[in-house]
Motif scaffolding. Structure first.
Motif, PDB file in Angstrom:
ATOM      1  N   GLU A 197       0.842  -1.186   0.000  1.00  0.00           N
ATOM      2  CA  GLU A 197       0.000   0.000   0.000  1.00  0.00           C
ATOM      3  C   GLU A 197       0.877   1.236   0.000  1.00  0.00           C
ATOM      4  N   THR A 199       1.676   5.342  -2.149  1.00  0.00           N
ATOM      5  CA  THR A 199       1.547   6.152  -3.363  1.00  0.00           C
ATOM      6  C   THR A 199       1.923   5.367  -4.613  1.00  0.00           C
ATOM      7  N   GLU A 202      -1.149   3.468  -5.568  1.00  0.00           N
ATOM      8  CA  GLU A 202      -2.154   4.387  -6.112  1.00  0.00           C
ATOM      9  C   GLU A 202      -1.835   4.750  -7.554  1.00  0.00           C
ATOM     10  N   GLN A 203      -0.558   4.971  -7.840  1.00  0.00           N
ATOM     11  CA  GLN A 203      -0.142   5.338  -9.190  1.00  0.00           C
ATOM     12  C   GLN A 203      -0.470   4.251 -10.198  1.00  0.00           C
ATOM     13  N   SER A 219      -5.355   2.594  -3.282  1.00  0.00           N
ATOM     14  CA  SER A 219      -4.000   2.691  -2.711  1.00  0.00           C
ATOM     15  C   SER A 219      -3.579   1.417  -1.979  1.00  0.00           C
ATOM     16  N   TYR A 220      -4.415   0.378  -2.019  1.00  0.00           N
ATOM     17  CA  TYR A 220      -4.058  -0.916  -1.428  1.00  0.00           C
ATOM     18  C   TYR A 220      -4.065  -1.982  -2.519  1.00  0.00           C
TER      19      TYR A 220
END
Length: 554
Positions: A197, A199, A202-203, A219-220
């Motif tokens: 998890e 950034t 998330e990307q 984001s996970y």
């Protein structure tokens, strides 16, 4: 020969080896022996110490050679075998040994050594930090950047990712356990995988959503994301292990990424609806027929390019959503474009005395000419040629330039050249003075000091490619996101092959890094080694050795 003489001969023959071994194992003690003792006393002490070692003990000698720190700045291509990168750990180990075995001169602080109990953490400044940094770069936990001796936040984050990958205690500090594993052949390359998890997760989820493989960004990295990654890998000819490493990441952000969407030849009412919308915005110049043909692919690519989405020509969820929204930008010809459309616009601008030459490349001269035309003809002066500007430009009521004899044009040059290095220019013909360039520079400088975060695209945290992406879009240039590796191969802008020809406002592409030229031998970039957006010189040996090319946007 007596037993006593044999022992003396054996001791003498091994004296040099044992002294070297002791110096490597106990460099600080050896330093003080060397400083405080005369030649005869040094030999006596060395003999006393080395003979006290257990019989038959073996202390490995340093195998370091004369490699520079650039040894660690390896940037394997997609075709580089994993074992080639993994094998570089022996070079890292050699360099680490080089530090520990290095002779310490009078008054010089001995380098820290994590393998002997030193803890490398936030704020530490030491030579060993450079070794750690470049090893993390090798394994893709950190973007390429100039060598640094300061352990900053970016390095701390990279260490945490390394520790996460290897199931170590996630502290961000380099102790003996982390250091020894990092320098070993057992160190694994950076990947994002199930259970992760942050950034970086998330990307990649955002991109999977754009391509139609994922329904939401959390984001996970759970089972849904793993399934999406595997499906993407299958459709894109990659090993479908569900882990996102270098090859998968580069494919994700390339224009060649195959999405889970409409394909060439598909036909249905939904496609017809999107075609009609593309026609309204000026992207589709053929009659909508509900078939996903070459004309629709081209229209979608233009739409994505202008609206800041990776121009892959596929109708993924992000493209569909933006296309049908009120935020969709109409088709326009803008800075950086080239081809027959640009030539036609330039021809009319020249006829109306706003421009002196037709080059086929939309640079700063054309940008300024369009702005002047728009102002004089009562249009919104944004420097982009959309449907309203084209309509006015082609009309009989178009007003010609009245601001002087030269307009904003130039008499010579070929700004659309693809070779670079000839004109040394940033505009259509050879002189970079556009207000657009200064707007880019101003926006870039406004973010100096912003924190570096791997994978971040702004507005307050950035990595190197995210920084360039954010700045260009804030300046009104709808540029889709590209990784630093994608920048090396783009054909969208004029390519500059020589560092001597770099001008203010150019985008500079290095192996694994990208920045914005300020002129006078400087650039502004998001630095992983400094952990922030900063201004730095491009004339260091590191940047000269890692230079790929530059791109003239204006």
């Amino acid at each position: 020969m007596s037993k006593k003489n044999k022992n003396a001969k054996h001791l003498y023959s091994n004296l040099t080896r044992k002294i070297k071994a002791y110096k490597e194992k106990y460099p600080r003690k050896f330093k003080y022996y060397l400083i405080s003792a005369s030649g005869a006393l040094v030999i006596t002490l060395a003999v006393a110490v080395t003979t006290s070692l257990p019989s038959g003990s073996s202390i490995p000698l340093s195998t370091a050679d004369n490699q520079t720190s650039d040894t660690f700045a390896l940037h394997a291509s997609d075709s580089t075998p994993a074992k080639a990168v993994k094998g570089a750990s022996s070079e890292a180990s050699a360099e680490a040994g080089k530090f520990s075995a290095e002779k310490v001169s009078r008054g010089k602080k001995a380098p820290m050594d994590p393998s002997k109990g030193d803890i490398i953490k936030l704020g530490v400044k030491d030579e060993i930090v450079t070794v750690i940094q470049q090893r993390l770069v090798q394994l893709y936990y950190l973007e390429s950047d100039e060598p640094t001796e300061e352990f900053g936040e970016a390095l701390e984050t990279a260490v945490k990712l390394f520790q996460r990958k290897h199931e170590l205690e996630i502290t961000g500090e380099v102790n003996a356990e982390t250091y020894n594993l990092l320098m070993s052949d057992d160190a694994k390359e950076y990947t994002v995988y199930i259970g992760s998890e942050g950034t970086d997760v998330e990307q990649l989820q955002t991109r999977l959503y754009e391509l139609g493989y994922l329904n939401k960004v959390t984001s996970y990295f759970g089972t849904d994301t793993e399934a999406a990654v595997k499906e993407f890998q299958k459709r894109n000819g990659l090993f479908d292990d569900g882990n996102v490493g270098k090859n998968t990441r580069e494919k994700l952000y390339s224009a060649e990424a195959v999405p889970l969407s409409f394909y060439l030849g598909d036909e249905n009412d939904e496609i017809l609806k999107f075609q009609q919308r593309l026609g309204q915005l000026g992207y589709l110049t053929t009659k909508p027929d509900g078939k996903y043909g070459d004309d629709t692919v081209l229209a979608v690519k233009h739409f994505q390019d202008i609206n800041g989405i990776i121009a892959d020509g596929y109708m993924g969820p992000a493209t569909k959503e933006l296309l049908m929204s009120g935020d969709a930008q109409e088709y326009c010809i803008k800075t950086g474009d080239k081809g027959s459309d640009v030539e036609n616009i330039q021809t009319y601008l020249k006829k109306l005395k706003y421009l002196k030459s037709v080059t086929g490349y939309f640079g700063s001269d054309t940008n300024d000419a369009v702005i002047n035309f728009q102002k004089r003809n009562g249009l919104s002066a944004d420097g982009k040629v959309g449907s309203q500007t084209i309509s006015k430009l082609l009309s009989d009521s178009a007003k010609s330039w009245n601001g002087g004899s030269s307009g904003s044009g130039s008499n010579s040059g070929s700004g659309g050249s693809n070779s670079g290095g000839n004109s040394g220019s940033g505009n259509d013909s050879g002189y970079s003075s556009s207000s657009t360039v200064e707007r880019i520079i101003s926006i870039a400088k406004s973010k100096i000091g912003s924190r570096y975060v791997y994978g971040a695209k702004g507005p307050n945290t950035f990595d190197c490619s995210g920084f360039v992406y954010w700045v260009l879009n804030q300046a009104g240039i709808r540029q889709s996101y590209m990784t630093s590796y994608s920048w090396q191969n783009t054909g969208k802008f004029q390519r500059i092959s020589s560092m001597k020809s770099i001008k203010r406002g150019d985008i500079i592409s290095y192996r694994g890094h990208v920045g914005i030229a300020l002129g006078n031998g400087q650039m502004v970039d998001a630095s992983s080694s400094q952990g922030r957006v900063r201004i730095t010189s491009i004339n260091s040996s590191y940047w000269i050795n890692h230079f790929e090319c530059a791109y003239r946007i204006f």
